[in-house]
Write a protein that holds these residues in place. Structure first.
Motif, PDB file in Angstrom:
ATOM      1  N   ALA A  68       7.850   8.464  -1.508  1.00 48.20           N
ATOM      2  CA  ALA A  68       6.862   7.852  -0.619  1.00 48.20           C
ATOM      3  C   ALA A  68       6.354   8.862   0.401  1.00 48.20           C
ATOM      4  O   ALA A  68       5.151   8.949   0.677  1.00 48.20           O
ATOM      5  N   ARG A  69       7.264   9.653   0.953  1.00 52.97           N
ATOM      6  CA  ARG A  69       6.838  10.666   1.923  1.00 52.97           C
ATOM      7  C   ARG A  69       5.968  11.721   1.256  1.00 52.97           C
ATOM      8  O   ARG A  69       4.937  12.134   1.799  1.00 52.97           O
ATOM      9  N   GLN A 126       2.363  10.302   0.286  1.00 53.66           N
ATOM     10  CA  GLN A 126       1.443  10.184   1.416  1.00 53.66           C
ATOM     11  C   GLN A 126       1.005  11.552   1.934  1.00 53.66           C
ATOM     12  O   GLN A 126      -0.156  11.740   2.320  1.00 53.66           O
ATOM     13  N   ILE A 145       9.676  -3.317   1.102  1.00 52.32           N
ATOM     14  CA  ILE A 145       8.672  -2.333   1.473  1.00 52.32           C
ATOM     15  C   ILE A 145       9.244  -1.330   2.464  1.00 52.32           C
ATOM     16  O   ILE A 145       8.893  -0.139   2.455  1.00 52.32           O
ATOM     17  N   ALA A 146      10.167  -1.778   3.314  1.00 53.02           N
ATOM     18  CA  ALA A 146      10.821  -0.850   4.236  1.00 53.02           C
ATOM     19  C   ALA A 146      11.656   0.176   3.473  1.00 53.02           C
ATOM     20  O   ALA A 146      11.689   1.360   3.835  1.00 53.02           O
ATOM     21  N   ALA A 180       9.396   2.791   1.681  1.00 55.36           N
ATOM     22  CA  ALA A 180       8.858   3.784   2.611  1.00 55.36           C
ATOM     23  C   ALA A 180       9.869   4.874   2.958  1.00 55.36           C
ATOM     24  O   ALA A 180       9.481   5.954   3.421  1.00 55.36           O
ATOM     25  N   GLN A 181      11.166   4.610   2.732  1.00 54.61           N
ATOM     26  CA  GLN A 181      12.203   5.581   3.061  1.00 54.61           C
ATOM     27  C   GLN A 181      12.454   6.586   1.943  1.00 54.61           C
ATOM     28  O   GLN A 181      13.221   7.546   2.131  1.00 54.61           O
TER      29      GLN A 181
END
Length: 255
Positions: free
Chosen positions: A237-238, A241, A228-229, A232-233
């Motif tokens: 993902a950015r 969101q 999951i880390a 998020a990178q």
């Protein structure tokens, strides 16, 4: 690819079609090699978002090994890795979604092709079965991809009795995702639901799904904590969101 395994790119989807209608799309070395090459191609090309595996016509998806040759089980026992098993290994490593379009009879090794895919859509007239015991064999390699899809007693009956089941029965036991009169319309519907999602999330997600399947709980939790880390990178993902906060459709880059 070759005459017996045809590859066609339709937008972001690679269609891999077994073209042996006179043999009910039974597998031979050329088919196995073509499928491996196709999955390799789809996995390596970020522009390809999914691969569909199917057969020519509307009678058979794949009848399994071509018993008419008399050579389908004439293995070179000095080689520890065999054709169908290696194809399933390659499918297991794939991070591009594989979808089975089951357009007819899906039997024996054909069940392995269907089960190695991540999703499956079937025609109403499709039938499914593991008839190997009728010719003195057993669906040994197929067990590796089937055993986590359906309940053990259901799998036992399919393997030990060798009798086919209908598409609706296959749906009830969890062998396929969807059954429809118009298999292509349903396939297009499924692809549309997949292709508008983040390519990065789908590929890394498949990687995660396949790795956690055989893990114990604590091992799985430790692995998914790290995953999951990494999710998020990603740029996707950015962007996803940000698009959510700005109430707009995301613009995926697949990175």
């Amino acid at each position: 690819m070759n005459e017996e395994l045809r590859a066609e790119l339709r937008g972001p989807v690679l269609y891999l079609t077994i073209h042996r209608p006179e043999r009910h799309n039974a597998m031979n070395p050329a088919v196995l090699q073509g499928l491996r090459d196709g999955i390799e191609r789809a996995d390596a090309d970020p522009a390809i978002r999914a691969a569909v595996i199917t057969g020519t016509g509307d009678k058979a998806f794949c009848a399994g090994a071509d018993l008419q040759t008399g050579q389908s089980f004439a293995f070179d026992h000095s080689r520890p890795y065999q054709g169908l098993a290696d194809l399933m290994r390659r499918a297991r490593r794939a991070t591009v979604p594989l979808i089975a379009r089951v357009n007819g009879a899906c039997m024996a090794g054909g069940m392995g092709l269907m089960a190695m895919c991540d999703m499956a859509v079937a025609s109403e007239h499709a039938i499914f079965g593991l008839p190997e015991v009728k010719v003195g064999l057993f669906p040994a390699q197929v067990l590796s991809v089937l055993q986590h899809l359906i309940p053990r007693r259901t799998l036992n009956e399919l393997c030990l009795c060798g009798e086919p089941v209908s598409a609706r029965e296959a749906l009830e036991m969890g062998l396929v995702n969807h059954v429809a009169d118009d298999v292509d319309a349903r396939l297009d519907w499924l692809l549309a639901r997949l292709l508008d999602k983040s390519p990065a999330a789908v590929r890394r997600g498949l990687y995660t799904l396949k790795h956690v399947e055989s893990m114990a709980f604590e091992e799985s939790m430790a692995f998914t904590e790290s995953q999951i880390a990494l999710f998020a990178q990603t740029d996707d993902a950015r962007e996803g969101q940000l698009a959510f906060r700005e109430k707009r459709a995301p613009q995926w880059t697949g990175r």
